[in-house]
Design an enzyme around this catalytic site. Structure first.
Site, PDB file in Angstrom:
ATOM      1  N   HIS B  61      30.142  36.987  34.593  1.00 24.74           N
ATOM      2  CA  HIS B  61      30.806  35.761  34.099  1.00 24.74           C
ATOM      3  C   HIS B  61      32.179  36.100  33.527  1.00 24.74           C
ATOM      4  O   HIS B  61      32.317  36.447  32.354  1.00 24.74           O
ATOM      5  CB  HIS B  61      29.929  35.098  33.033  1.00 24.74           C
ATOM      6  CG  HIS B  61      30.371  33.708  32.696  1.00 24.74           C
ATOM      7  ND1 HIS B  61      29.492  32.699  32.386  1.00 24.74           N
ATOM      8  CD2 HIS B  61      31.609  33.146  32.614  1.00 24.74           C
ATOM      9  CE1 HIS B  61      30.159  31.581  32.131  1.00 24.74           C
ATOM     10  NE2 HIS B  61      31.449  31.830  32.248  1.00 24.74           N
ATOM     11  N   HIS B  63      36.576  35.114  33.802  1.00 19.56           N
ATOM     12  CA  HIS B  63      37.650  34.249  34.297  1.00 19.56           C
ATOM     13  C   HIS B  63      38.860  35.133  34.600  1.00 19.56           C
ATOM     14  O   HIS B  63      39.473  35.680  33.685  1.00 19.56           O
ATOM     15  CB  HIS B  63      38.009  33.184  33.256  1.00 19.56           C
ATOM     16  CG  HIS B  63      36.866  32.264  32.964  1.00 19.56           C
ATOM     17  ND1 HIS B  63      36.652  31.103  33.675  1.00 19.56           N
ATOM     18  CD2 HIS B  63      35.839  32.352  32.074  1.00 19.56           C
ATOM     19  CE1 HIS B  63      35.555  30.504  33.216  1.00 19.56           C
ATOM     20  NE2 HIS B  63      35.047  31.239  32.247  1.00 19.56           N
ATOM     21  N   LEU B  64      39.163  35.281  35.880  1.00 18.61           N
ATOM     22  CA  LEU B  64      40.318  36.117  36.255  1.00 18.61           C
ATOM     23  C   LEU B  64      41.602  35.295  36.321  1.00 18.61           C
ATOM     24  O   LEU B  64      42.689  35.848  36.423  1.00 18.61           O
ATOM     25  CB  LEU B  64      40.056  36.814  37.593  1.00 18.61           C
ATOM     26  CG  LEU B  64      38.963  37.897  37.573  1.00 18.61           C
ATOM     27  CD1 LEU B  64      38.769  38.469  38.981  1.00 18.61           C
ATOM     28  CD2 LEU B  64      39.287  39.014  36.589  1.00 18.61           C
ATOM     29  N   ARG B  65      41.470  33.978  36.292  1.00 17.46           N
ATOM     30  CA  ARG B  65      42.601  33.026  36.168  1.00 17.46           C
ATOM     31  C   ARG B  65      43.530  32.953  37.385  1.00 17.46           C
ATOM     32  O   ARG B  65      44.499  32.218  37.356  1.00 17.46           O
ATOM     33  CB  ARG B  65      43.455  33.351  34.939  1.00 17.46           C
ATOM     34  CG  ARG B  65      42.715  33.341  33.624  1.00 17.46           C
ATOM     35  CD  ARG B  65      42.150  31.998  33.289  1.00 17.46           C
ATOM     36  NE  ARG B  65      41.656  31.947  31.899  1.00 17.46           N
ATOM     37  CZ  ARG B  65      40.708  31.117  31.490  1.00 17.46           C
ATOM     38  NH1 ARG B  65      40.121  30.289  32.350  1.00 17.46           N
ATOM     39  NH2 ARG B  65      40.319  31.111  30.231  1.00 17.46           N
ATOM     40  N   HIS B 180      26.821  25.682  33.326  1.00 14.22           N
ATOM     41  CA  HIS B 180      27.442  25.629  31.992  1.00 14.22           C
ATOM     42  C   HIS B 180      26.851  24.392  31.344  1.00 14.22           C
ATOM     43  O   HIS B 180      27.181  23.273  31.726  1.00 14.22           O
ATOM     44  CB  HIS B 180      28.965  25.523  32.149  1.00 14.22           C
ATOM     45  CG  HIS B 180      29.698  25.146  30.894  1.00 14.22           C
ATOM     46  ND1 HIS B 180      30.619  25.965  30.302  1.00 14.22           N
ATOM     47  CD2 HIS B 180      29.666  24.028  30.138  1.00 14.22           C
ATOM     48  CE1 HIS B 180      31.104  25.370  29.224  1.00 14.22           C
ATOM     49  NE2 HIS B 180      30.553  24.182  29.099  1.00 14.22           N
ATOM     50  N   HIS B 233      25.826  31.615  29.414  1.00 18.23           N
ATOM     51  CA  HIS B 233      26.061  31.738  27.958  1.00 18.23           C
ATOM     52  C   HIS B 233      25.163  30.890  27.063  1.00 18.23           C
ATOM     53  O   HIS B 233      25.599  29.942  26.424  1.00 18.23           O
ATOM     54  CB  HIS B 233      27.532  31.484  27.618  1.00 18.23           C
ATOM     55  CG  HIS B 233      28.182  30.344  28.369  1.00 18.23           C
ATOM     56  ND1 HIS B 233      27.644  29.094  28.424  1.00 18.23           N
ATOM     57  CD2 HIS B 233      29.332  30.292  29.081  1.00 18.23           C
ATOM     58  CE1 HIS B 233      28.431  28.304  29.137  1.00 18.23           C
ATOM     59  NE2 HIS B 233      29.457  29.016  29.554  1.00 18.23           N
ATOM     60  N   ASP B 306      31.795  36.217  29.594  1.00 22.12           N
ATOM     61  CA  ASP B 306      32.588  34.976  29.605  1.00 22.12           C
ATOM     62  C   ASP B 306      34.046  35.283  29.188  1.00 22.12           C
ATOM     63  O   ASP B 306      34.670  34.512  28.449  1.00 22.12           O
ATOM     64  CB  ASP B 306      31.988  33.905  28.699  1.00 22.12           C
ATOM     65  CG  ASP B 306      32.584  32.523  28.953  1.00 22.12           C
ATOM     66  OD1 ASP B 306      33.370  32.380  29.911  1.00 22.12           O
ATOM     67  OD2 ASP B 306      32.265  31.601  28.195  1.00 22.12           O
ATOM     68  N   HIS B 310      43.630  33.777  27.409  1.00 21.98           N
ATOM     69  CA  HIS B 310      44.678  32.765  27.208  1.00 21.98           C
ATOM     70  C   HIS B 310      45.919  33.481  26.683  1.00 21.98           C
ATOM     71  O   HIS B 310      45.817  34.565  26.104  1.00 21.98           O
ATOM     72  CB  HIS B 310      44.221  31.704  26.209  1.00 21.98           C
ATOM     73  CG  HIS B 310      43.108  30.844  26.719  1.00 21.98           C
ATOM     74  ND1 HIS B 310      43.267  29.947  27.743  1.00 21.98           N
ATOM     75  CD2 HIS B 310      41.798  30.760  26.350  1.00 21.98           C
ATOM     76  CE1 HIS B 310      42.111  29.340  27.981  1.00 21.98           C
ATOM     77  NE2 HIS B 310      41.206  29.825  27.158  1.00 21.98           N
TER      78      HIS B 310
END
Lengths: 313, 431
Positions: B61, B63-65, B180, B233, B306, B310
């Site tokens: 889990h 986030h590679l964006r 989610h 999560h 997760d 940012h």
């Protein structure tokens, strides 16, 4: 008097009992000053106070402005609409800009809880929280404490009922912290949808029946009901809220005979408070406004260095 | 050239054992696992004495964006952070721009990964087109392109009818749906856990019911459709109990927990540090205990970070305006060993299993165990090394961690992917 230990006034949660007492004592001297025909002293001459308001306010901004002027500080007011902030500068950058112009005290109101606490990490000037989201409104609570002390001669041991939208109220939170520190008993009453979770852990009694909270109260502090609460389904209607919670003559009879009635304003007459009660002899609502100026003078004076600045008379 | 990992404790996730053995790698493959293997003249020897030799860790889990939010993270930086944290593989969530809901985007991610990624990358595709919760995606085509699972992470599928059809369809393809769990009506505009701390900080609360009601809904749908369901999560006691009961009832459900949910409570929000703003939010003490209990008794199958990067400017704002998410790739191993292994919640073998075999089995991807003949994806963990988290050392583009300054015991010291050393803490070697 001993020294004042606060660099900022962010909330009564973080201010020690001794410093609260010091502010109240100083406010008494300030109230005497603004009772004079010439109500201006040179205490803060050469100091600059900027009020930065990200939320609409008439009375609090006016109160701070006048408090600074009565102490001979230079004041500038800056109102920023939140919409223009979203496309433009960040809060931190705006505040840094204001500080860079040699501001001594920044008075700030902001719709986001914790905004002044965040700024504290980036600024050197003193910050006065004039209300942040649902978190705190310390000068309102200080003026409430001052009014209680003035009218009742003490705070310790009194029973204070706070009635209304506790969930969204920064006035309620600041009042609870301050009243508990000064030894008052606090009862709150609101519809169950407007009571924040685990509020009883702050040492307050929690009621949904307003009469129970009013029983034996020395002081009743009525909160303003934000009219948009109906839209978010927190209350079914203003009509039902008024039926169950409006502080009127009949309900006020559950409190002590010499009960002191307060409201932070602006009032929704006929919603949270009835017209006759608001204007009755038991109401201190107008006096609160005067005391607000005195308390804010005390806060600005003490933050600027107190006796080190100049004698106030 | 061959590589010999000498004298480490090799973790066997299939038999749940740990034994002092050597591992010999030739090219991309593990060619021998045995006691006292002698190196040839041309064998590079890696001394793993006192260390754990694990299958390459898999973070299911992340986030590679990329595409779309390259200022936050890219496939290159995210996977570099992964291998520095000991992960030889990551599964990346589809909430990119465009949303990963088409074969083209899956291929874009895999093509980028082939060139720039340090770790293996397994794309997770969206359940619904644009993650809008309305029409299901072309799941067969997406799987054909390389998607390993389906999720509308961050944008829960609010319409139970849509979720029901998605699960019926996924069942046909034997695909796993990663949910989610959040009811938007209940979470509303909340920014932290609803409770004592939301009350005293004056922040809008997210009730635990917002998560639990969707865990319950999706378990009921999994029972009805027999689809494989994985709950992302898990953060509340109630969610752990719902999953435990569902497993007892034989429903096809697995779940994961994130390190911040077994480490921090909502008291961390004091001071309004926006790096504590995460969804689901940091919960109360009893929830943290329940998550640990769920990990210990096997209710919670996997540990996943997760990782949600940012930019600094996005997070340096008022708490309620900050985006949700915190990064976790480079602190996960330290938190697992400090909070779970060192405190006796999990054995080292159990902990490693939740970071390897469990996610591999859920996603049905290769890896997750070490045997002769398998691909040489290996992570070496030093369970005793102590260090202080310094975000400036991170390889991730982002710094939004609530763990800065925290002392951690245990860290990945080497990561090997396809037989190549991609991270070596001794020489901070990066390729």
């Amino acid at each position: 008097m001993s020294g004042f230990n606060c660099k900022h006034i962010l909330g009564l949660r973080d201010i020690a009992r001794e410093d609260i007492c010091k502010i109240l004592k100083t406010a008494k001297a300030m109230k005497e000053i603004i009772s004079r025909p010439i109500k201006k002293v040179p205490a803060l001459r050469g100091k600059t106070v900027v009020t930065l308001f990200y939320e609409n306010s008439t009375r609090t901004k006016l109160s701070f402005d006048l408090a600074a002027k009565y102490l001979s500080a230079d004041t500038v007011s800056l109102s920023v609409s939140t919409s223009s902030v979203k496309k433009g500068e960040s809060l931190i950058d705006t505040a840094r800009t204001v500080e860079a112009m040699r501001t001594d005290i920044l008075v700030m109101r902001h719709p986001a809880s914790g905004a002044p606490a965040t700024l504290k990490n980036y600024l050197n000037c003193a910050i006065v929280n004039a209300g942040d989201g649902m978190n705190e409104h310390p000068t309102q609570a200080l003026l409430d404490l001052f009014t209680i002390q003035e009218k009742k001669g003490k705070i310790e041991g009194l029973r204070v009922a706070i009635i209304g939208d506790i969930l969204h109220s920064r006035v309620a939170r600041s009042n609870i912290w301050g009243l508990k520190k000064l030894g008052a008993e606090v009862a709150v009453a609101a519809p169950s949808t407007l009571i924040p979770p685990e509020i009883e852990k702050l040492g307050v009694e929690v009621y949904t029946k307003v009469e129970e909270a009013l029983k034996g109260a020395d002081v009743v502090n009525v909160l303003r009901l934000q009219l948009e609460r109906q839209e978010s389904s927190l209350i079914p209607s203003l009509r039902e809220y008024a039926m169950m919670y409006c502080i009127n003559e009949k309900r006020l009879n559950h409190a002590k005979d010499d009960v002191l009635l307060m409201h932070p304003g602006p009032m929704n007459r006929g919603v949270e408070i009835s017209d006759d009660v608001a204007d009755s002899a038991r109401s201190a609502i107008n006096e609160q406004v005067t005391n607000g100026v005195a308390v804010r003078m005390a806060v600005l004076y003490l933050l600027a260095g107190g006796e080190k600045v100049e004698k106030i008379d | 050239m061959k590589k010999l990992i000498k004298d480490g404790y090799v973790i066997d996730t299939q038999n749940m054992t740990m034994e002092r053995k050597d591992v010999l790698i030739e090219a991309k493959t593990v060619v021998a696992i045995d006691k006292n293997i002698s190196p040839d003249a041309d064998t590079q020897v890696i001394n793993a004495e006192g260390k754990l030799v694990c299958p390459g860790l898999i973070d299911m889990h992340v986030h590679l964006r990329e595409p779309g939010f390259e200022a936050k993270e890219t496939i290159a930086t995210g996977t570099l952070a992964a291998v520095h944290g000991g992960f030889s593989a990551v599964a990346c969530m589809p909430n990119t721009n465009p949303v990963c809901d088409s074969k083209a985007t899956v291929r874009f991610i895999l093509d980028k990964a082939r060139i720039f990624a340090k770790s293996k990358v397994y794309p997770i595709a969206a359940i619904t087109k644009g993650s809008e919760g309305k029409e299901i995606t072309e799941m067969a085509d997406l799987m054909d392109a390389g998607a390993v699972a389906f999720s509308d992470d961050g944008q829960p599928v609010m319409d139970a009818g849509v979720m029901y059809k998605a699960m019926q369809y996924a069942k046909m393809l034997d695909a796993v749906i990663i949910s989610h769990c959040e009811d938007k009506g209940l979470s509303s505009d909340g920014v932290m856990n609803e409770g004592y701390y939301s009350t005293i900080l004056g922040l809008k609360g997210i009730p635990k019911a917002a998560e639990e009601i969707m865990v319950a809904r999706d378990i009921i749908l999994a029972k009805a459709t027999k689809c494989r369901l994985h709950i992302a999560h898990v953060s509340t006691k109630g969610s752990v109990e719902l999953v435990r009961r569902a497993k007892e009832d034989g429903i096809n459900v697995t779940c994961e927990a994130a390190p911040h949910h077994f480490t921090l409570t909502d008291s961390a929000v004091e001071g309004y540090d926006t790096s504590t703003k995460v969804n689901p939010p940091l919960r109360s003490e009893e929830d943290v205990e329940a998550v640990k209990q769920g990990l210990a008794d096997g209710t919670i199958d996997a540990i996943a970070t997760d990782h949600a990067p940012h930019t600094a400017e996005e997070k340096k704002v008022e708490y309620q305006y900050a985006p949700f998410g915190l990064i976790g790739l480079e602190t996960a191993v330290g938190l697992v060993f400090t909070e779970l292994v060192d405190k006796g919640v999990l054995t080292p073998v159990q902990a490693v299993c939740k970071l390897t075999k469990a996610p591999a089995d859920i996603l049905k991807i290769s890896g997750g165990f070490l045997t002769k003949g398998c691909t040489a994806d290996i992570t070496i963990i030093d369970p005793d090394v102590e260090c202080t988290v310094n975000p400036e050392d991170f390889k991730s583009k982002a710094r939004n961690t609530p763990f800065a300054g925290r002392r951690l015991k245990g860290a990945a010291v080497m990561t090997i992917v396809n037989g190549e050393v991609v991270f070596d803490s001794q020489i901070a070697f990066e390729k």
